[in-house]
Structures are given as C-alpha cells and as structure tokens.
Write a protein that holds these residues in place. Structure first.
Motif, PDB file in Angstrom:
ATOM      1  N   GLY A 152       4.451  -1.771  -9.468  1.00 47.06           N
ATOM      2  CA  GLY A 152       5.759  -1.958  -8.836  1.00 47.06           C
ATOM      3  C   GLY A 152       5.503  -1.592  -7.163  1.00 47.06           C
ATOM      4  O   GLY A 152       4.496  -1.560  -6.759  1.00 47.06           O
ATOM      5  N   PHE A 153       6.339  -1.810  -6.389  1.00 53.30           N
ATOM      6  CA  PHE A 153       6.467  -1.780  -4.871  1.00 53.30           C
ATOM      7  C   PHE A 153       6.399  -0.317  -4.548  1.00 53.30           C
ATOM      8  O   PHE A 153       7.024   0.486  -4.928  1.00 53.30           O
ATOM      9  N   ASP A 154       5.862   0.153  -3.212  1.00 56.89           N
ATOM     10  CA  ASP A 154       5.507   1.372  -3.003  1.00 56.89           C
ATOM     11  C   ASP A 154       6.927   1.801  -2.354  1.00 56.89           C
ATOM     12  O   ASP A 154       7.878   0.931  -2.062  1.00 56.89           O
ATOM     13  N   ARG A 155       7.291   3.159  -2.260  1.00 56.31           N
ATOM     14  CA  ARG A 155       8.387   3.661  -1.682  1.00 56.31           C
ATOM     15  C   ARG A 155       7.901   4.893  -0.828  1.00 56.31           C
ATOM     16  O   ARG A 155       7.030   5.770  -1.039  1.00 56.31           O
ATOM     17  N   PRO A 156       8.629   5.200   0.237  1.00 54.65           N
ATOM     18  CA  PRO A 156       8.277   6.300   1.235  1.00 54.65           C
ATOM     19  C   PRO A 156       8.592   7.215   0.844  1.00 54.65           C
ATOM     20  O   PRO A 156       9.502   7.674   0.037  1.00 54.65           O
ATOM     21  N   VAL A 157       7.756   8.286   1.256  1.00 57.76           N
ATOM     22  CA  VAL A 157       7.896   9.869   1.016  1.00 57.76           C
ATOM     23  C   VAL A 157       8.336  10.251   2.472  1.00 57.76           C
ATOM     24  O   VAL A 157       7.847  10.007   3.376  1.00 57.76           O
ATOM     25  N   ARG A 158       8.488  11.678   2.275  1.00 60.49           N
ATOM     26  CA  ARG A 158       9.015  12.561   3.680  1.00 60.49           C
ATOM     27  C   ARG A 158       7.715  12.641   4.510  1.00 60.49           C
ATOM     28  O   ARG A 158       7.854  12.892   5.501  1.00 60.49           O
ATOM     29  N   SER A 159       6.649  12.790   3.539  1.00 60.02           N
ATOM     30  CA  SER A 159       5.276  13.193   4.371  1.00 60.02           C
ATOM     31  C   SER A 159       4.766  11.911   5.349  1.00 60.02           C
ATOM     32  O   SER A 159       3.857  12.262   6.172  1.00 60.02           O
ATOM     33  N   GLY A 160       5.469  10.665   5.065  1.00 58.40           N
ATOM     34  CA  GLY A 160       5.180   9.790   6.005  1.00 58.40           C
ATOM     35  C   GLY A 160       4.106   8.704   5.145  1.00 58.40           C
ATOM     36  O   GLY A 160       3.938   7.561   5.624  1.00 58.40           O
ATOM     37  N   GLY A 161       4.047   9.131   3.987  1.00 52.51           N
ATOM     38  CA  GLY A 161       3.091   8.190   3.119  1.00 52.51           C
ATOM     39  C   GLY A 161       4.114   7.418   2.415  1.00 52.51           C
ATOM     40  O   GLY A 161       5.114   7.467   2.277  1.00 52.51           O
ATOM     41  N   VAL A 162       3.268   6.953   0.924  1.00 55.05           N
ATOM     42  CA  VAL A 162       4.188   6.110   0.219  1.00 55.05           C
ATOM     43  C   VAL A 162       4.018   6.691  -1.279  1.00 55.05           C
ATOM     44  O   VAL A 162       2.684   7.171  -1.407  1.00 55.05           O
ATOM     45  N   MET A 163       4.693   6.431  -2.197  1.00 58.17           N
ATOM     46  CA  MET A 163       4.438   6.450  -3.565  1.00 58.17           C
ATOM     47  C   MET A 163       4.115   5.070  -4.306  1.00 58.17           C
ATOM     48  O   MET A 163       4.983   4.311  -3.952  1.00 58.17           O
ATOM     49  N   VAL A 164       3.142   4.856  -4.894  1.00 56.12           N
ATOM     50  CA  VAL A 164       2.469   3.635  -5.465  1.00 56.12           C
ATOM     51  C   VAL A 164       2.510   3.787  -7.093  1.00 56.12           C
ATOM     52  O   VAL A 164       1.655   4.483  -7.546  1.00 56.12           O
ATOM     53  N   PRO A 165       3.309   3.266  -7.698  1.00 52.99           N
ATOM     54  CA  PRO A 165       3.385   3.164  -9.171  1.00 52.99           C
ATOM     55  C   PRO A 165       2.012   2.310  -9.604  1.00 52.99           C
ATOM     56  O   PRO A 165       1.926   0.960  -9.287  1.00 52.99           O
ATOM     57  N   LEU A 168      -2.897   4.557 -18.458  1.00 47.91           N
ATOM     58  CA  LEU A 168      -1.737   5.721 -18.105  1.00 47.91           C
ATOM     59  C   LEU A 168      -1.170   5.194 -16.989  1.00 47.91           C
ATOM     60  O   LEU A 168      -1.684   4.945 -15.889  1.00 47.91           O
ATOM     61  N   ASP A 169       0.390   5.117 -16.908  1.00 47.37           N
ATOM     62  CA  ASP A 169       0.936   4.984 -16.036  1.00 47.37           C
ATOM     63  C   ASP A 169       1.285   6.327 -14.865  1.00 47.37           C
ATOM     64  O   ASP A 169       1.662   7.281 -15.680  1.00 47.37           O
ATOM     65  N   VAL A 170       0.883   6.197 -13.774  1.00 47.32           N
ATOM     66  CA  VAL A 170       1.064   7.259 -12.956  1.00 47.32           C
ATOM     67  C   VAL A 170       1.584   7.008 -11.524  1.00 47.32           C
ATOM     68  O   VAL A 170       1.753   5.680 -11.326  1.00 47.32           O
ATOM     69  N   VAL A 171       1.712   7.654 -10.678  1.00 46.82           N
ATOM     70  CA  VAL A 171       2.101   7.643  -9.550  1.00 46.82           C
ATOM     71  C   VAL A 171       1.039   8.029  -8.281  1.00 46.82           C
ATOM     72  O   VAL A 171       0.497   9.341  -8.667  1.00 46.82           O
ATOM     73  N   VAL A 172       0.620   7.143  -7.354  1.00 43.68           N
ATOM     74  CA  VAL A 172      -0.505   7.592  -6.394  1.00 43.68           C
ATOM     75  C   VAL A 172       0.444   7.948  -5.145  1.00 43.68           C
ATOM     76  O   VAL A 172       1.242   7.117  -4.609  1.00 43.68           O
ATOM     77  N   LEU A 173       0.238   9.005  -4.592  1.00 39.35           N
ATOM     78  CA  LEU A 173       0.638   9.516  -3.159  1.00 39.35           C
ATOM     79  C   LEU A 173      -0.496   9.157  -2.496  1.00 39.35           C
ATOM     80  O   LEU A 173      -1.517   9.473  -2.273  1.00 39.35           O
ATOM     81  N   ALA A 174       0.038   8.160  -1.279  1.00 39.90           N
ATOM     82  CA  ALA A 174      -1.185   7.348  -0.348  1.00 39.90           C
ATOM     83  C   ALA A 174      -0.531   7.251   0.890  1.00 39.90           C
ATOM     84  O   ALA A 174       0.501   7.247   1.308  1.00 39.90           O
ATOM     85  N   ARG A 175      -1.508   6.981   1.925  1.00 49.30           N
ATOM     86  CA  ARG A 175      -1.175   6.382   3.127  1.00 49.30           C
ATOM     87  C   ARG A 175      -1.801   5.270   3.593  1.00 49.30           C
ATOM     88  O   ARG A 175      -1.167   4.071   3.040  1.00 49.30           O
ATOM     89  N   ASP A 176      -2.827   5.073   4.439  1.00 51.03           N
ATOM     90  CA  ASP A 176      -3.315   4.065   4.981  1.00 51.03           C
ATOM     91  C   ASP A 176      -3.748   2.872   3.845  1.00 51.03           C
ATOM     92  O   ASP A 176      -4.707   3.418   2.759  1.00 51.03           O
ATOM     93  N   GLY A 177      -3.515   1.877   4.109  1.00 50.91           N
ATOM     94  CA  GLY A 177      -3.866   0.597   3.205  1.00 50.91           C
ATOM     95  C   GLY A 177      -3.251   0.505   1.680  1.00 50.91           C
ATOM     96  O   GLY A 177      -3.273  -0.589   1.234  1.00 50.91           O
ATOM     97  N   TRP A 178      -2.112   1.310   1.642  1.00 49.70           N
ATOM     98  CA  TRP A 178      -1.606   1.193   0.207  1.00 49.70           C
ATOM     99  C   TRP A 178      -0.306   0.704   0.330  1.00 49.70           C
ATOM    100  O   TRP A 178       0.371   0.267  -0.485  1.00 49.70           O
ATOM    101  N   ARG A 179       0.176   0.203   1.453  1.00 46.87           N
ATOM    102  CA  ARG A 179       1.441  -0.019   1.912  1.00 46.87           C
ATOM    103  C   ARG A 179       1.770  -1.539   1.590  1.00 46.87           C
ATOM    104  O   ARG A 179       0.789  -2.300   1.979  1.00 46.87           O
TER     105      ARG A 179
END
Length: 487
Positions: A131-144, A161-172
């Motif tokens: 799915g598409f990434d969504r922003p989080v308060r820390s400034g990063g994104v959540m990527v399913p 396994l379906d999980v969520v990745v908390l990420a920053r650079d390169g994942w947007r």
C-alpha cells in the motif's frame, strides 16, 4: 423484521396477493445475517487468544451445532420447536466454530513466524510493498509491506507476514507491488495477536518494479498533487489529496493534529462512504440525463471501477468498494433482505479470509455505514422528499446523511474520535464531505487526461475545504479537546 412487513409484499405484488412463483420471501434473505454476526463476534473475541483456547472454543461451538442439528432432525417437529430457528442456530454455531478455528490457525502461524522470535533484534527482510505510505508524527512514514523472506544467506527463511515498516529516507513514494530488500529492527507487537512492527535501518534496495496496478495509481497521485498545487492555496493543497486518495503527504503535522483532536482524522481514510458518494453522484447525473434503469446500473459499475482505478486496488479500497456497492443496491431494491444478505456474505468472507481486517476499525466503519444504508436510506429519502426536490436528489442526500451519521457511534467507541466535540464537528462537516469526495475524485480521474478541467474541478472544492479546515481548527481549540502537541 422490515423485510416481512405488508408494505414489502405490496411493493412487489399488487393487491397483497402471494409472491410470484420463484420469489424468495425477504425473511429468508436474512438467514445469513445472524450466523455472520456470530462469526464476527467469535472472531473479535478470539483476537490474541492462545491457539489452544481458540481451538477449544471452536470444538464447543461445533458440538453445539451438531446438537442443534440432531435435535431439529429427531425432536424438532414433535416438541413444536421452530426448525428454521434451530437451523439458523446450528449455522451460527458452525460458523463461529470455523471462525475460532481460523483464528487458532492464524495465531499458531503468527507465533511460528521467524520475526516473532527476533523482537528487539536486527535482521534483513525481503518484502513487497502492499500500500501507499502514510506520514507519522516523527517525520517518517508508515509503509505496509508483506515480508516474504526473513534473514539472509543460509539463515534466510521464507514465510509471509503483513507488517508495517516505520521508515524515513528512500521509503517515501514506493508504489504498491515494489519488491524491496532492507535491514530492519524488529519491534514488539503493540498488543497480543498483532504482528511485530519493523523499523527500517537502511534505505530499501529495489529488487523488482511494480506492475501496472501499482504504477497507475501512483501516477494518478503524482498528477493530482500537481493539480491541487495549481488550483488551491495554503493547507487546501494537501487536504484535497488527503480526503480523496488518502494521500496525507502534503498535510502539515499541525493540521493533522487539529483534525485528530477534532475527531475528523477518519476523513482521510478511504471507506465505503467514499464509494457511496461517488457512485451516488453518478446515479444522480445519469438519472438527470434521462438514463433508464440499465443505463444507471452501467454508469454506477463504471464509476465504481474508475474509483478503484484512481484510488488504487489496495485491499482496503476493494473492501470499501464492495460494501459501498451493496449499500447503493439497497436504494434500488424494494426490500432490505437481499442487500443485507449480500453484506453479510461480504463480512463472512472477510472474517474467514482476513480476520485481522474484519475486526479493524476501517472495515467495521464501512460495514456499519452500508448496513445503515440498507436499512434506512430508502425511508429517509422518502421522508425528506419535497415537491421542489427531485427523487434522485433526495436519494443521494439520504445516502450522504445516513452513511455519515451511522458511523459516528463506531468512531467514538473505537477511539478514533477524540474529545467531547467530535460528534458536533462531524455533523457540521457532513455537507462538505460529499462535495470534496465527488468533485475531488472526478478531478483526480481527469488529471492525466485534461489538466485544465481537473484544475477547475479541484478549485470548485475550495469552499468545502475551507469549511473542513475551519471546523477542525475551531473544534481543536475548544475547551476539553485533547492537546496532541508533543511535550
């Protein structure tokens, strides 16, 4: 039940005569509803339950189903007990047993997944973005993502396994379907029964490009951001893609906090109400152009397919499209039984195939809105109809009002609503939401084909967007609203 009242028979047969041959009474259409409700309740109750306990509950329910069947077969007629009621009870117990078994198997598979034993450690994963990434308060994104391989080299183990990745650079901006490899830290599950989370330690190495189903929605999103930037100013530039496509990347942290504090954050999630607004507007336009019943149905189907293509065929969007289509079918039906049975079938399939989704707030919201449409939209449309209001306008207005108001209790119960002012805030924005959804979706669909037309449609959303932003800001500032600022 409304489906068995005299008004329903009169709608189908003049003079109150018996239903024509081959027509199933509405009461029979509802036989799937109670068993599906039982399946849903058992699925929700067994979330996080140990596999052995869930399996034991399944055995008890299965034995109850067998007892009900045997009792109905051997003693039902002699004791005067309604065999139909016993049959429904047996089906409810059997489906509940199936749901408990599915949850037991899911819990066992989750416990056996290699990521579960790596909480607090680092590892490599190969995964597919789902799915598409969504922003989080820390400034990063959540990527399913769907993790397919955990570890590397000889220690690599294949398990999905379906999980969520908390990420920053390169994942947007990674389109769904992109295959990636990365080093991650495994986080503890938020609650029992949940999969672990992942924190990206490296930028993703792209191993495979997405297919057309991922590239096309990504291109639509990019074009829509450009259209919004040309047509709008200030916070509205980011709000329009957020409400229409769930693309929150252009919304500031302060504005997101205001919408959360006001209890309006759910507007950025694609739900059955979105599809209802879009397809309802198409039905209204088709009726205004004089299209017959078949023409309106074709237009509705094309609009539904177009909505999925524009927003993206993510699982949440497909489920929203399914429930929204069932809700609209209720407006053209003379009784509620069959659409309600169809909705029950959707819930049944989702609960069996994806229990985690079935008990999630988003799916419950879509089902609640659809059930309300099936049960009350027609009667509400009749009550609000006036000599100066065309029937199709009353129908669409009833859809918008019923879908929006029916979900408010669920939002409050699920914790998605924050603060004492969330209910009046949602009522205040109710007229603006369909306007933004319909015009914004049309603009997003038109963007790749005719930019000037898309800009015009996006600009037409300006008053509604201003109202949404104003209500959120005023509500968040009222006494009692939660303070979501850090610190």
């Amino acid at each position: 039940m409304t489906g068995t009242g005299p008004g329903e028979h009169a709608a189908g047969v003049a003079g109150g005569s018996p239903p024509p041959s081959g027509r199933v009474p509405a009461a029979r259409d509802l036989r799937l509803v109670l068993p599906t409700l039982a399946l849903f309740l058992v699925t929700a109750a067994t979330v996080g339950m140990r596999p052995a306990a869930a399996a034991a509950l399944g055995v008890v329910l299965l034995m109850s189903a067998v007892i009900a069947v045997v009792w109905s077969t051997t003693n039902g007629a002699a004791s005067g007990i309604d065999r139909t009621a016993l049959g429904v009870l047996a089906m409810a117990c059997a489906l509940g047993a199936t749901g408990a078994g599915v949850q037991a198997a899911r819990s066992h598979a989750l416990a056996a997944h290699p990521l579960m034993s790596l909480a607090g450690a680092r590892t490599g994963v190969e995964a597919v973005v789902t799915g598409f990434d969504r922003p989080v308060r820390s400034g990063g994104v959540m990527v399913p993502v769907r993790v397919e391989v955990t570890g590397s080299g000889e220690s690599a183990r294949a398990a999905d396994l379906d999980v969520v990745v908390l990420a920053r650079d390169g994942w947007r901006g990674l389109p769904p379907g992109t295959r990636v490899r990365a080093s991650v830290a495994v986080l503890d599950p938020l609650s029992p029964g949940d999969p672990p989370g992942l924190r990206a330690l490296t930028a993703p190495a792209v191993m495979g490009e997405p297919g057309l189903s991922g590239r096309a929605p990504a291109a639509v999103r990019e074009r829509f951001r450009m259209v919004s930037d040309l047509a709008l100013d200030g916070e509205a530039v980011g709000l329009l893609p957020s409400f229409v496509l769930g693309d929150e990347g252009g919304v500031s942290t302060e504005t997101r906090d205001e919408f959360r504090a006001a209890g309006l954050a759910h507007l950025a999630a694609v739900s059955g109400a979105n599809t209802t607004y879009v397809v309802g507007a198409v039905l209204l336009a088709a009726a205004a152009l004089g299209a017959g019943r078949r023409g309106r149905i074709v237009a509705a189907v094309l609009a539904l397919g177009g909505f999925v293509a524009v927003v993206g065929p993510e699982p949440a969007v497909l489920r929203a499209a399914g429930t929204g289509a069932i809700g609209l079918a209720a407006l053209s039906a003379h009784r509620t039984g069959r659409p309600l049975a169809a909705l029950a079938a959707v819930v049944l399939l989702v609960a069996l195939l994806d229990p985690a989704t079935a008990t999630g707030a988003g799916f419950v919201l879509s089902v609640t809105a659809t059930a309300a449409l099936v049960l009350t939209a027609r009667s509400v449309a009749v009550r609000i109809r006036r000599p100066w209001m065309p029937g199709p306008v009353a129908d669409v207005l009833a859809v918008c009002v019923v879908a929006h108001l029916a979900t408010l209790p669920v939002l409050m119960a699920s914790g998605l609503e924050a603060g004492p002012w969330s209910l009046p805030a949602n009522i205040a924005v109710a007229p603006a939401v369909p306007v933004v959804t319909v015009l914004g979706t049309a603009s997003a669909a038109l963007g790749p084909l005719w930019e000037d037309g898309a800009v015009l449609l996006a600009a037409a959303c300006t008053p509604a967007l201003w109202w949404l932003d104003t209500v959120a800001g005023v509500t968040a500032a009222l006494p009692g609203s939660p303070d979501l600022t850090p610190g």
